[in-house]
Design an enzyme around this catalytic site. Structure first.
Site, PDB file in Angstrom:
ATOM      1  N   ARG A   1      11.302  -7.411  -8.628  1.00 57.58           N
ATOM      2  CA  ARG A   1      10.040  -8.083  -8.922  1.00 57.58           C
ATOM      3  C   ARG A   1       9.000  -6.981  -9.013  1.00 57.58           C
ATOM      4  O   ARG A   1       8.834  -6.200  -8.078  1.00 57.58           O
ATOM      5  CB  ARG A   1       9.690  -9.089  -7.834  1.00 57.58           C
ATOM      6  CG  ARG A   1       8.379  -9.869  -8.093  1.00 57.58           C
ATOM      7  CD  ARG A   1       7.179  -9.161  -7.521  1.00 57.58           C
ATOM      8  NE  ARG A   1       5.946  -9.957  -7.594  1.00 57.58           N
ATOM      9  CZ  ARG A   1       4.764  -9.536  -7.202  1.00 57.58           C
ATOM     10  NH1 ARG A   1       4.617  -8.309  -6.705  1.00 57.58           N
ATOM     11  NH2 ARG A   1       3.697 -10.308  -7.303  1.00 57.58           N
TER      12      ARG A   1
ATOM     13  N   ASP B   1       5.331  -5.575  -9.232  1.00 59.01           N
ATOM     14  CA  ASP B   1       3.953  -5.906  -8.900  1.00 59.01           C
ATOM     15  C   ASP B   1       3.003  -5.392  -9.983  1.00 59.01           C
ATOM     16  O   ASP B   1       3.218  -4.320 -10.560  1.00 59.01           O
ATOM     17  CB  ASP B   1       3.591  -5.268  -7.552  1.00 59.01           C
ATOM     18  CG  ASP B   1       2.251  -5.721  -7.032  1.00 59.01           C
ATOM     19  OD1 ASP B   1       2.091  -6.928  -6.796  1.00 59.01           O
ATOM     20  OD2 ASP B   1       1.357  -4.867  -6.852  1.00 59.01           O
TER      21      ASP B   1
ATOM     22  N   GLU C   1       5.096  -9.471 -12.362  1.00 59.27           N
ATOM     23  CA  GLU C   1       3.903 -10.249 -12.032  1.00 59.27           C
ATOM     24  C   GLU C   1       2.832  -9.946 -13.077  1.00 59.27           C
ATOM     25  O   GLU C   1       2.324  -8.832 -13.145  1.00 59.27           O
ATOM     26  CB  GLU C   1       3.369  -9.887 -10.651  1.00 59.27           C
ATOM     27  CG  GLU C   1       2.102 -10.651 -10.301  1.00 59.27           C
ATOM     28  CD  GLU C   1       1.136  -9.863  -9.412  1.00 59.27           C
ATOM     29  OE1 GLU C   1       0.255 -10.504  -8.816  1.00 59.27           O
ATOM     30  OE2 GLU C   1       1.251  -8.620  -9.349  1.00 59.27           O
TER      31      GLU C   1
ATOM     32  N   LYS D   1       0.997  -6.150 -15.532  1.00 64.52           N
ATOM     33  CA  LYS D   1       0.088  -6.094 -16.685  1.00 64.52           C
ATOM     34  C   LYS D   1      -0.896  -4.926 -16.593  1.00 64.52           C
ATOM     35  O   LYS D   1      -1.618  -4.644 -17.553  1.00 64.52           O
ATOM     36  CB  LYS D   1      -0.673  -7.408 -16.829  1.00 64.52           C
ATOM     37  CG  LYS D   1      -1.800  -7.632 -15.836  1.00 64.52           C
ATOM     38  CD  LYS D   1      -2.575  -8.902 -16.184  1.00 64.52           C
ATOM     39  CE  LYS D   1      -3.769  -9.113 -15.267  1.00 64.52           C
ATOM     40  NZ  LYS D   1      -4.542 -10.325 -15.641  1.00 64.52           N
ATOM     41  N   HIS D   2      -0.922  -4.243 -15.460  1.00 62.63           N
ATOM     42  CA  HIS D   2      -1.817  -3.100 -15.300  1.00 62.63           C
ATOM     43  C   HIS D   2      -1.158  -1.789 -15.723  1.00 62.63           C
ATOM     44  O   HIS D   2      -1.724  -0.711 -15.538  1.00 62.63           O
ATOM     45  CB  HIS D   2      -2.312  -3.027 -13.855  1.00 62.63           C
ATOM     46  CG  HIS D   2      -3.181  -4.188 -13.481  1.00 62.63           C
ATOM     47  ND1 HIS D   2      -4.499  -4.269 -13.842  1.00 62.63           N
ATOM     48  CD2 HIS D   2      -2.898  -5.341 -12.829  1.00 62.63           C
ATOM     49  CE1 HIS D   2      -5.017  -5.411 -13.412  1.00 62.63           C
ATOM     50  NE2 HIS D   2      -4.062  -6.088 -12.785  1.00 62.63           N
TER      51      HIS D   2
ATOM     52  N   TRP E   1       0.854  -1.189   0.000  1.00 59.13           N
ATOM     53  CA  TRP E   1       0.000   0.000   0.000  1.00 59.13           C
ATOM     54  C   TRP E   1       0.889   1.238   0.000  1.00 59.13           C
ATOM     55  O   TRP E   1       1.138   1.854   1.036  1.00 59.13           O
ATOM     56  CB  TRP E   1      -0.921  -0.020   1.210  1.00 59.13           C
ATOM     57  CG  TRP E   1      -2.059  -0.994   1.067  1.00 59.13           C
ATOM     58  CD1 TRP E   1      -2.417  -1.688  -0.052  1.00 59.13           C
ATOM     59  CD2 TRP E   1      -2.984  -1.367   2.092  1.00 59.13           C
ATOM     60  NE1 TRP E   1      -3.519  -2.471   0.204  1.00 59.13           N
ATOM     61  CE2 TRP E   1      -3.882  -2.299   1.510  1.00 59.13           C
ATOM     62  CE3 TRP E   1      -3.146  -1.016   3.424  1.00 59.13           C
ATOM     63  CZ2 TRP E   1      -4.931  -2.876   2.233  1.00 59.13           C
ATOM     64  CZ3 TRP E   1      -4.193  -1.592   4.148  1.00 59.13           C
ATOM     65  CH2 TRP E   1      -5.075  -2.505   3.562  1.00 59.13           C
TER      66      TRP E   1
ATOM     67  N   GLY F   1      -3.790 -17.366 -15.540  1.00 62.39           N
ATOM     68  CA  GLY F   1      -4.031 -18.791 -15.380  1.00 62.39           C
ATOM     69  C   GLY F   1      -3.158 -19.595 -16.308  1.00 62.39           C
ATOM     70  O   GLY F   1      -1.984 -19.292 -16.507  1.00 62.39           O
TER      71      GLY F   1
ATOM     72  N   ASP G   1      -0.242 -14.135  -3.069  1.00 56.53           N
ATOM     73  CA  ASP G   1      -1.556 -13.914  -3.665  1.00 56.53           C
ATOM     74  C   ASP G   1      -2.357 -15.193  -3.858  1.00 56.53           C
ATOM     75  O   ASP G   1      -3.501 -15.127  -4.322  1.00 56.53           O
ATOM     76  CB  ASP G   1      -1.400 -13.227  -5.030  1.00 56.53           C
ATOM     77  CG  ASP G   1      -0.884 -11.805  -4.903  1.00 56.53           C
ATOM     78  OD1 ASP G   1      -1.217 -11.141  -3.908  1.00 56.53           O
ATOM     79  OD2 ASP G   1      -0.133 -11.362  -5.787  1.00 56.53           O
TER      80      ASP G   1
ATOM     81  N   ASP H   1      -4.511   4.930  -9.728  1.00 59.46           N
ATOM     82  CA  ASP H   1      -3.722   4.398 -10.834  1.00 59.46           C
ATOM     83  C   ASP H   1      -2.899   5.501 -11.495  1.00 59.46           C
ATOM     84  O   ASP H   1      -3.453   6.466 -12.027  1.00 59.46           O
ATOM     85  CB  ASP H   1      -4.664   3.752 -11.856  1.00 59.46           C
ATOM     86  CG  ASP H   1      -3.932   2.897 -12.864  1.00 59.46           C
ATOM     87  OD1 ASP H   1      -3.696   1.712 -12.575  1.00 59.46           O
ATOM     88  OD2 ASP H   1      -3.586   3.422 -13.950  1.00 59.46           O
TER      89      ASP H   1
ATOM     90  N   ASN I   1       2.441   0.686 -10.505  1.00 53.98           N
ATOM     91  CA  ASN I   1       1.134   0.939 -11.110  1.00 53.98           C
ATOM     92  C   ASN I   1       0.279   1.902 -10.309  1.00 53.98           C
ATOM     93  O   ASN I   1      -0.487   2.681 -10.885  1.00 53.98           O
ATOM     94  CB  ASN I   1       0.387  -0.389 -11.264  1.00 53.98           C
ATOM     95  CG  ASN I   1      -1.032  -0.208 -11.764  1.00 53.98           C
ATOM     96  OD1 ASN I   1      -1.250   0.150 -12.911  1.00 53.98           O
ATOM     97  ND2 ASN I   1      -2.009  -0.442 -10.896  1.00 53.98           N
TER      98      ASN I   1
END
Length: 579
Positions: A262, A264, A288, A267-268, A145, A292, A359, A233, A183
């Site tokens: 790494r 976080d 990250e 993809k956002h 956070w 799936g 996660d 964002d 992000n």
């Protein structure tokens, strides 16, 4: 990434066999020549001394190629170790608050990680976190956070403390990977006061909107979290944001001598942001890209257009499909993901292989049989990719989703469990191969697949894994055609039993007493590894040939006895495992 709680914990019965005693000697791909000290107390408990040494040492930026041979231990800084005198019974993950772990307590307990053979440590984000009133999801103990990304999280320690951790890792020839959040920041309102963040004007952020999952634009421009804890964002297409983020990460890496990142929620953020960001960082970047079993959606994020590496969610999903008990036993999922990965990723040798993370539900929350984890773990270490172990996996933690999968490690007493010993042996073999052979660059091949298991080969190593679990399976077998000549002497490094390859290069694993993994290495390839020394001496004394073994009996200690039977041609011998 932060997710709301889900899943229900289940009970795990652990009945492990006994591994050969490992020899701890790990230093692959050193950052610089090891320092020597005149006393046995070379762990350097003084942060000041570590800082002095780090100031004298050269700075090295670790490349993707240097990370290829590493193995990573992931930890949550708040949950790994307590300061002396703290109450070890006071941490309940359900309370979602700080438990007291710091950068100093990580540094003071690195022996536990290094003695298991790991050569890198991934820690929680180090930036300042939200410090306001308790939220609907607790406090910011996890580190994700973000408040002002340019400031350190003083819950975890001081600037000197983080430098001391970095210096001590480097003294041990280990790498430091730091989790970073780019992000978003964190708020308790969809109309936050931006003055407390690094970017202090609303124009640097996308306007609030909830994510429409499956819509890439929405996933990149709308806000993670929810209305209770929204995550504003950043507009990472804004030139000022791009420039200042680049300056920040360059300074962070240089100031704390960080070896890898790494990233976080990668993809956002739009994909073309990452090449410049990682170039500024000057170190290995693993992102990250939560997903799936679909390879395409994740593979697109590896390469010069994006990141050096991504966490291998498709293979994780395939391993769950193949090895989870109870489960589908779908070994073809592993084969399918592996074959797709070879053509769709830029470099599968750099992917992050894992079975657990912060996660996801713990493996033992989803699979009741410990053999399922042992077999899946062998593939993560012995196939292509960088193995990652999430703290507590070696202690059979079985928490469900967040926050129950963020348990305090100290409740385990840092026990050397069978899983810990298995990881140690896997690391010892892998580190030896990395240091002495071209194993890393060897192509992994799947030699055989059946509903009950797989036989894979990378370099000279043949690994045979099964999904049948601990109960005996009479008549179940996995036959593997190897490229080795008949009578080639091999060693199963998990038991140190010697075996001769059968006619036409065949080896066959039978599971009359349960499903344990097998890792076969030509015996003459193990010299100097520190593994199975007595057994190798016996083979050498026999002119490099493996003797047939007499029938074995096992001393049975209450609960369960596992026995793996391997047959090579006409040779049938028993490998005992006493629990």
């Amino acid at each position: 990434m932060y997710h709301s709680p889900s899943f229900i914990p289940i009970t795990l019965l652990v009945c492990p066999p006994t591994l050969p005693s490992p020899v701890h000697s790990f230093s692959p791909l050193p950052l610089f020549a090891p320092l020597s000290f005149p006393t046995p107390h070379a762990h350097l408990s003084s942060p000041f001394l570590l800082l002095l040494l780090s100031a004298l040492a050269p700075v090295f930026a670790a490349t993707a190629e240097q990370w290829r041979g590493r193995s990573i231990y992931q930890l949550i800084t708040d949950r790994f170790a307590l300061p002396q005198g703290a109450d070890p019974t006071a941490c309940n993950p359900a309370n979602q608050t700080w438990c007291g772990g710091t950068w100093n307590t990580v540094r003071e307990n690195l022996d536990y990680i290094q003695n298991a053979g790991f050569t890198a440590v991934w820690i929680s984000p180090v930036s300042q976190n939200y410090e306001g009133p308790r939220t609907a999801y607790g406090d910011a103990y996890h580190g994700y956070w973000i408040a002002d990304v340019t400031k350190l999280n003083d819950r975890f320690g001081t600037s000197d403390d983080l430098k001391a951790l970095s210096a001590e890792l480097h003294r041990r020839n280990m790498y430091l990977m730091v989790d970073v959040v780019v992000n978003n920041v964190m708020s308790t309102s969809t109309t936050p006061d931006y003055s407390s963040y690094m970017f202090k004007n609303a124009s640097f952020y996308h306007p609030y909107c909830p994510i429409q999952w499956g819509n890439t634009t929405s996933e990149q421009n709308c806000w993670l979290g929810d209305e209770k804890v929204p995550l504003p964002d950043l507009n990472t297409q804004n030139p000022t944001v791009v420039s200042q983020y680049g300056e920040w990460i360059q300074n962070l890496v240089e100031e704390y001598d960080i070896d890898g990142l790494r990233i976080d929620a990668a993809k956002h953020v739009q994909m073309d942001f990452w090449p410049n960001f990682c170039e500024k960082a000057g170190v290995f970047c693993m992102g990250e890209v939560f997903g799936g079993i679909d390879v395409d959606s994740i593979a697109q994020y590896q390469g010069p257009q994006a990141l050096d590496s991504v966490l291998n969610y498709p293979m994780y999903s395939a391993l769950m499909a193949a090895f989870q008990i109870p489960g589908d036993g779908n070994t073809s999922a592993v084969v399918d993901v592996f074959e797709q990965s070879k053509s769709k990723y830029t470099d599968i040798g750099l992917l992050g292989n894992f079975l657990e993370n912060q996660d996801l539900p713990r493996w033992h929350n989803q699979s009741v049989d410990p053999q399922s984890m042992y077999n899946a773990m062998v593939l993560n270490f012995m196939m292509d990719g960088i193995p990652i172990v999430y703290y507590g996996q070696e202690q059979y933690f079985n928490g469900s989703g967040d926050p129950y999968n963020r348990e305090p490690l100290w409740t385990s007493g840092y026990e050397k469990t069978y899983a810990y010993d298995l990881i140690t042996t896997l690391n010892q073999l892998r580190n030896f191969l990395v240091n002495t052979t071209d194993w890393l660059k060897s192509e992994t091949r799947i030699l055989t697949s059946s509903p009950y298991g797989l036989g894979v080969m990378k370099g000279s190593v043949v690994s045979i894994v099964t999904n049948i679990g601990s109960p005996p399976q009479n008549g179940t077998q996995v036959a593997v055609a190897t490229p080795y000549d008949a009578s080639t002497a091999t060693t199963n490094i998990l038991t140190c039993q010697q075996w001769a390859v059968g006619a036409n290069g065949m080896v066959e694993a039978q599971y009359t007493k349960g499903g344990v993994p097998v890792i076969l290495v030509p015996s003459d390839h193990l010299a100097g590894s520190g593994l199975c020394g007595t057994a190798l001496s016996t083979t050498a004394a026999n002119g490099g040939k493996a003797d047939p073994l007499p029938s074995s009996t096992c001393a049975i200690i209450p609960h369960v006895q596992l026995l793996l039977v391997l047959s090579f041609g006409a040779l049938l011998s028993a490998i005992p495992f006493a629990f």
